[in-house]
Design a protein around this motif. Structure first.
Motif, mmCIF file in Angstrom:
data_model
loop_
_atom_site.group_PDB
_atom_site.id
_atom_site.type_symbol
_atom_site.label_atom_id
_atom_site.label_comp_id
_atom_site.label_asym_id
_atom_site.label_seq_id
_atom_site.Cartn_x
_atom_site.Cartn_y
_atom_site.Cartn_z
ATOM 1 N N LEU A 88 -59.556 -15.343 14.745
ATOM 2 C CA LEU A 88 -60.010 -16.285 13.735
ATOM 3 C C LEU A 88 -59.719 -15.779 12.322
ATOM 4 N N VAL A 89 -60.057 -14.528 12.059
ATOM 5 C CA VAL A 89 -59.873 -13.975 10.715
ATOM 6 C C VAL A 89 -58.392 -13.881 10.358
ATOM 7 N N VAL A 90 -57.587 -13.337 11.259
ATOM 8 C CA VAL A 90 -56.151 -13.182 10.985
ATOM 9 C C VAL A 90 -55.479 -14.543 10.842
ATOM 10 N N GLY A 91 -55.840 -15.490 11.691
ATOM 11 C CA GLY A 91 -55.257 -16.825 11.618
ATOM 12 C C GLY A 91 -55.591 -17.535 10.315
ATOM 13 N N ILE A 92 -56.848 -17.464 9.901
ATOM 14 C CA ILE A 92 -57.250 -18.125 8.656
ATOM 15 C C ILE A 92 -56.619 -17.433 7.457
ATOM 16 N N LEU A 93 -56.563 -16.098 7.462
ATOM 17 C CA LEU A 93 -55.915 -15.382 6.361
ATOM 18 C C LEU A 93 -54.440 -15.769 6.239
ATOM 19 N N ALA A 94 -53.750 -15.870 7.362
ATOM 20 C CA ALA A 94 -52.337 -16.253 7.325
ATOM 21 C C ALA A 94 -52.173 -17.682 6.830
ATOM 22 N N LEU A 95 -53.039 -18.593 7.272
ATOM 23 C CA LEU A 95 -52.973 -19.978 6.804
ATOM 24 C C LEU A 95 -53.232 -20.076 5.305
ATOM 25 N N VAL A 96 -54.256 -19.393 4.848
ATOM 26 C CA VAL A 96 -54.609 -19.465 3.428
ATOM 27 C C VAL A 96 -53.503 -18.857 2.568
ATOM 28 N N SER A 97 -52.998 -17.692 2.967
ATOM 29 C CA SER A 97 -51.944 -17.065 2.165
ATOM 30 C C SER A 97 -50.655 -17.887 2.207
ATOM 31 N N GLY A 98 -50.336 -18.488 3.339
ATOM 32 C CA GLY A 98 -49.162 -19.362 3.412
ATOM 33 C C GLY A 98 -49.321 -20.612 2.568
ATOM 34 N N GLY A 99 -50.510 -21.207 2.586
ATOM 35 C CA GLY A 99 -50.753 -22.394 1.773
ATOM 36 C C GLY A 99 -50.714 -22.099 0.285
ATOM 37 N N ILE A 100 -51.331 -20.997 -0.112
ATOM 38 C CA ILE A 100 -51.299 -20.611 -1.529
ATOM 39 C C ILE A 100 -49.872 -20.285 -1.955
ATOM 40 N N GLY A 101 -49.135 -19.565 -1.108
ATOM 41 C CA GLY A 101 -47.751 -19.235 -1.428
ATOM 42 C C GLY A 101 -46.876 -20.468 -1.587
#
Length: 172
Positions: free
Chosen positions: A152-165
């Motif tokens: 959950l944590v790794v998936g959400i971090l990757a989604l958030v960083s990809g969206g912000i990027g």
């Protein structure tokens, strides 16, 4: 090859060959190989169907025990990857597909960061999907594990960083 992917190769001389890379990328885009197309929906559509079928078949052999995490795992790749690509194709809005505006190194850098953002977004969706299936298997088995929160944590971090990027790359 999608338009947001950057082609990197090095010559045998070891010299900086930014001009060669730019020429190669421009040739790819002229051939329309870099354009987002309806064919790009096929792999993620097949993955979504596979996750749905896997959950249904696993449910048949679970002796009547079901898990919402397993049953609805197919919604993650469907809503996070398939539908945005589908909307992009229907509306013509190319959030993920930035072009090389002026053919200089700034355009190449922007294209690289956009492809990195899209990679992080797809990776986040994949991690959340696998984590949901993992949690569903454990629920059906009747136990708990220690890795559920990591997915959950790794998936959400990757989604958030990809969206912000992606938003930062689009803003520039």
């Amino acid at each position: 090859m999608e338009k947001n992917q950057v082609v990197y190769y090095h010559s045998f001389s070891g010299k900086d060959n930014a001009e060669e890379r730019m020429e190669k990328m421009e040739k790819l885009y002229e051939k329309k190989e870099g354009q987002l197309s309806w064919k790009s929906l096929l792999p993620i559509g097949l993955i979504t169907i596979f996750v749905f079928a896997f959950a249904q078949i696993y449910g048949l052999f679970s002796h009547g025990v079901y898990s919402a995490f397993m049953s609805y795992a197919f919604l993650l790749p469907l809503t996070l990857i398939f539908l945005p690509k589908f909307i992009n194709l229907c509306t013509g809005n190319r959030l993920w597909n930035l072009s090389l505006e002026n053919g200089d190194e700034a355009g190449e850098k922007k294209l690289f960061f956009t492809s990195l953002a899209f990679f992080l977004w797809k990776s986040g969706a994949a991690v959340l999907t696998v984590g949901s299936i993992y949690k569903g298997v454990l629920d059906i088995y009747g136990t708990s594990g220690t890795f559920e929160w990591i997915y959950l944590v790794v998936g959400i971090l990757a989604l958030v960083s990809g969206g912000i990027g992606a938003l930062l790359a689009k803003k520039e």
